[in-house]
Design a protein around this motif. Structure first.
Motif, PDB file in Angstrom:
ATOM      1  N   GLY B  10       0.794  -1.240   0.000  1.00 52.34           N
ATOM      2  CA  GLY B  10       0.000   0.000   0.000  1.00 52.34           C
ATOM      3  C   GLY B  10       0.817   1.276   0.000  1.00 52.34           C
ATOM      4  N   VAL B  11       1.951   1.256  -0.692  1.00 58.36           N
ATOM      5  CA  VAL B  11       2.848   2.421  -0.654  1.00 58.36           C
ATOM      6  C   VAL B  11       2.308   3.557  -1.532  1.00 58.36           C
ATOM      7  N   LYS B  12       2.143   4.700  -0.881  1.00 57.02           N
ATOM      8  CA  LYS B  12       1.659   5.886  -1.603  1.00 57.02           C
ATOM      9  C   LYS B  12       2.672   7.017  -1.483  1.00 57.02           C
ATOM     10  N   LYS B  13       2.819   7.747  -2.555  1.00 57.74           N
ATOM     11  CA  LYS B  13       3.728   8.883  -2.543  1.00 57.74           C
ATOM     12  C   LYS B  13       3.201   9.981  -3.463  1.00 57.74           C
ATOM     13  N   SER B  14       3.103  11.163  -2.921  1.00 55.40           N
ATOM     14  CA  SER B  14       2.655  12.307  -3.728  1.00 55.40           C
ATOM     15  C   SER B  14       3.668  13.431  -3.611  1.00 55.40           C
ATOM     16  N   TYR B  15       3.797  14.189  -4.683  1.00 53.65           N
ATOM     17  CA  TYR B  15       4.552  15.435  -4.640  1.00 53.65           C
ATOM     18  C   TYR B  15       3.535  16.546  -4.850  1.00 53.65           C
ATOM     19  N   GLY B  16       3.176  17.192  -3.778  1.00 56.40           N
ATOM     20  CA  GLY B  16       2.099  18.182  -3.858  1.00 56.40           C
ATOM     21  C   GLY B  16       0.801  17.472  -4.223  1.00 56.40           C
ATOM     22  N   ASP B  17       0.152  17.946  -5.288  1.00 54.83           N
ATOM     23  CA  ASP B  17      -1.114  17.328  -5.711  1.00 54.83           C
ATOM     24  C   ASP B  17      -0.889  16.130  -6.626  1.00 54.83           C
ATOM     25  N   HIS B  18       0.361  15.955  -7.054  1.00 54.15           N
ATOM     26  CA  HIS B  18       0.636  14.910  -8.042  1.00 54.15           C
ATOM     27  C   HIS B  18       0.968  13.578  -7.357  1.00 54.15           C
ATOM     28  N   ALA B  19       0.057  12.617  -7.474  1.00 54.85           N
ATOM     29  CA  ALA B  19       0.288  11.298  -6.866  1.00 54.85           C
ATOM     30  C   ALA B  19       1.141  10.453  -7.809  1.00 54.85           C
ATOM     31  N   VAL B  20       2.337  10.081  -7.360  1.00 53.35           N
ATOM     32  CA  VAL B  20       3.240   9.276  -8.187  1.00 53.35           C
ATOM     33  C   VAL B  20       2.985   7.794  -7.944  1.00 53.35           C
ATOM     34  N   LEU B  21       2.866   7.423  -6.686  1.00 51.76           N
ATOM     35  CA  LEU B  21       2.517   6.044  -6.342  1.00 51.76           C
ATOM     36  C   LEU B  21       1.171   6.059  -5.629  1.00 51.76           C
ATOM     37  N   LYS B  22       0.250   5.239  -6.133  1.00 51.49           N
ATOM     38  CA  LYS B  22      -1.122   5.325  -5.615  1.00 51.49           C
ATOM     39  C   LYS B  22      -1.512   4.074  -4.834  1.00 51.49           C
ATOM     40  N   GLY B  23      -0.557   3.461  -4.159  1.00 48.12           N
ATOM     41  CA  GLY B  23      -0.855   2.250  -3.404  1.00 48.12           C
ATOM     42  C   GLY B  23      -0.184   1.050  -4.060  1.00 48.12           C
ATOM     43  N   ILE B  24       1.131   1.012  -3.934  1.00 43.96           N
ATOM     44  CA  ILE B  24       1.905  -0.057  -4.590  1.00 43.96           C
ATOM     45  C   ILE B  24       1.920  -1.304  -3.709  1.00 43.96           C
ATOM     46  N   ASP B  25       1.472  -2.415  -4.258  1.00 42.68           N
ATOM     47  CA  ASP B  25       1.620  -3.723  -3.618  1.00 42.68           C
ATOM     48  C   ASP B  25       2.507  -4.548  -4.527  1.00 42.68           C
ATOM     49  N   MET B  26       3.652  -4.949  -3.994  1.00 43.32           N
ATOM     50  CA  MET B  26       4.614  -5.643  -4.841  1.00 43.32           C
ATOM     51  C   MET B  26       5.436  -6.586  -3.984  1.00 43.32           C
ATOM     52  N   GLN B  27       5.698  -7.756  -4.510  1.00 36.77           N
ATOM     53  CA  GLN B  27       6.487  -8.713  -3.732  1.00 36.77           C
ATOM     54  C   GLN B  27       7.573  -9.322  -4.614  1.00 36.77           C
ATOM     55  N   VAL B  28       8.805  -9.222  -4.144  1.00 36.58           N
ATOM     56  CA  VAL B  28       9.923  -9.859  -4.844  1.00 36.58           C
ATOM     57  C   VAL B  28      10.385 -11.015  -3.972  1.00 36.58           C
ATOM     58  N   ASN B  29      10.389 -12.204  -4.554  1.00 34.62           N
ATOM     59  CA  ASN B  29      10.766 -13.385  -3.772  1.00 34.62           C
ATOM     60  C   ASN B  29      12.248 -13.675  -3.874  1.00 34.62           C
ATOM     61  N   ARG B  30      12.762 -14.318  -2.840  1.00 35.64           N
ATOM     62  CA  ARG B  30      14.184 -14.684  -2.837  1.00 35.64           C
ATOM     63  C   ARG B  30      14.505 -15.533  -4.073  1.00 35.64           C
TER      64      ARG B  30
END
Lengths: 237, 274
Positions: B10-30
């Protein structure tokens, strides 16, 4: 922390600019006109240290410690490897302290040799106080490093940081003194210059240099503020 | 069940009003070679910045090697080697630059020396004496990878590692990535906007678009979606006749030209798989 400082100092020692400025510092000390009495000689050397000396110490230190860091962007790698940002800020400041201390020691040695060659009867106490003066110059320079670093870490502009440092070294004291004289507000007294001068007078008189503690507290507060803001700063890859 | 070595929830990142990441779910396995696919500006580099702690997320959670709190996350970042851009001192040579980062990583001088030799050998820069400012782009990329390999990290992050490289350079990087994964068991996350390139390199993929990972899938998933196979034969007409004679109907016939990459390697020699 120690590994950061070790890595930094090792790469800084490969910079030619450090040695060029060290030679210039030595030339500045040697070229300073000797006094006719021991008192005049000490005054001349102190004036050199607080003028051209502190500038020739500060410029290469700032350029080597911070300038390359911003150009290379290597700080991002350290952070990505799990080094805390606060540690980076403190380590960089300690780099500055070590480098300026070494420069001041070198300058003191050159001055002692120069003093000895004049044949003037400079007392042991005068020599010791000259060395104390050199150390207080380092405290003042480090205070300005801390303030410049605050702006540099925010803007990643070495030119801006260098200009702030040079402004403080060359004009800040004069401005504060003028304000103090005109408005009767003791701004200069609470500046790093005022505090270190007070500490020098206290040591000279054999009393505890309480104002030195105040100067160190100011420096620590500035470093704390830098760490606080840098911890929130967005860094580019 | 595969063990997640990098997990974003659920990673979210915005710069001001601009949402760059809107809820990232990602899994990298060994053990994965994970290809992060997306257009320029889709958020690939921002994801790396989150993993590496160069940017604060507004919301969500990042875990490295099972970290459950900030302290563990900071500690486990030492298990990640990354090559993003080329962060080196121009006045130092390859060894001196790596010495700097080896010291930061906590390697003693005695440990660092053979380790630096090892990683330079791996990327083909052993014996290079010139200063970094005189490096070609390909050499810079190689040094970036060598630096990422210092201390044998568990995870290797490569952000657009083939950017600006010539075909031989691209093939070399691809070969290195596969070798690190197969020989050293490294998990590799590699980003690119060049799909063909990632298809040859990665075995799991995440497609990021407009700030969300829209799909994660494997090479096997790609294979299953195929309804045709490609067979090289020495006599096309006889093969078609044989198919007809055995009652197999040819629905579609595609005459494919060589890829530019194949054509290039045929002309200049070398091998894209080496």
């Amino acid at each position: 922390m120690s590994k950061l400082i070790k890595a930094d100092l090792r790469r800084i020692l490969r910079k030619n600019i450090l040695y060029i400025f060290t030679v210039l510092l030595a030339i500045a000390a040697i070229a300073t006109k000797n006094g006719k009495t021991p008192g005049q000689q000490i005054d001349a050397m102190e004036a050199m240290m607080d003028g051209l000396g502190i500038i020739l110490i500060s410029i290469p230190v700032l350029l080597c410690v911070y300038g390359d860091e911003f150009r290379s962007g290597s700080m991002q790698i350290a952070i990505g490897r799990g080094v805390s940002r606060t540690k980076i800020i403190v380590a960089k400041f300690l780099d500055c302290v070590i480098l300026s201390l070494v420069s001041a020691l070198l300058l003191s040695v050159i001055i002692f040799i120069k003093d000895a060659l004049t044949g003037l009867p400079i007392s042991e106490k005068q020599s010791v106080m000259l060395f104390v003066y050199a150390l207080l110059i380092v405290v003042k320079a480090c205070g300005y490093f801390a303030i410049s670093a605050f702006f540099m870490m925010m803007s990643f502009s070495i030119a801006g940081g260098l200009m702030i440092d040079l402004f403080m070294l060359m004009f800040f004291d004069r401005i504060l003194k003028a304000i103090q004289y005109k408005l009767k507000i003791g701004l200069y007294d609470i500046s790093l210059s005022g505090l270190t001068e007070d500490a020098y007078r206290a040591i000279s008189a054999g009393s505890f240099p309480g104002m030195l503690i105040v100067a160190i507290v100011i420096i620590v507060v500035v470093i704390g503020a830098t760490a606080f803001t840098f911890n929130r700063k967005e860094l580019e890859l | 069940m595969s063990e997640a070595i990098i997990k974003l929830s659920g990673v979210k990142k915005s710069y001001g009003d601009h949402a760059v990441l809107k809820g990232i779910d990602m899994q990298v396995n060994r053990g994965d070679i994970y290809g992060l696919v997306g257009r320029n500006g889709a958020g690939k580099t921002t994801i790396f910045k989150m993993i590496l702690g160069l940017s604060e997320m507004n919301e969500g959670d990042v875990s490295i090697a099972g970290s459950t709190n900030r302290r563990e996350l900071l500690k486990n970042r030492n298990k990640v080697g990354f090559m993003v851009g080329n962060k080196f001192y121009s006045y130092l040579n390859a060894k001196e630059n790596l010495q700097y980062y080896a010291t930061i990583k906590g390697l003693s001088d005695k440990e660092a020396k053979p380790e630096i030799e090892r990683v330079l050998e791996l990327v083909g820069l052993a014996g290079v004496k010139q200063k970094f400012k005189n490096f070609s782009l390909g050499m810079q990329q190689r040094l970036g990878i060598a630096n990422a390999l210092l201390g044998n990290p568990e995870v290797l992050i490569l952000d657009e590692p083939t950017n600006g490289l010539d075909p031989q350079g691209i093939a070399d990087i691809r070969h290195m990535v596969r070798r690190f994964n197969e020989e050293f068991g490294m998990t590799v996350i590699v980003s690119s906007h060049i799909l063909g390139e990632l298809e040859h390199t990665a075995d799991r993929f995440g497609i990021i678009n407009e700030g969300v990972v829209v799909k994660e899938f494997t090479q096997e998933d790609l294979m299953e979606k195929q309804s045709s196979i490609e067979i090289a034969v020495d006599d096309l007409e006889r093969a078609k006749k044989a198919l007809n004679d055995s009652g197999v109907k040819i629905v579609r016939e595609i005459q494919e030209k060589s890829t530019l990459e194949d054509f290039y390697f045929r002309l200049v020699g070398g091998n894209k798989d080496e």
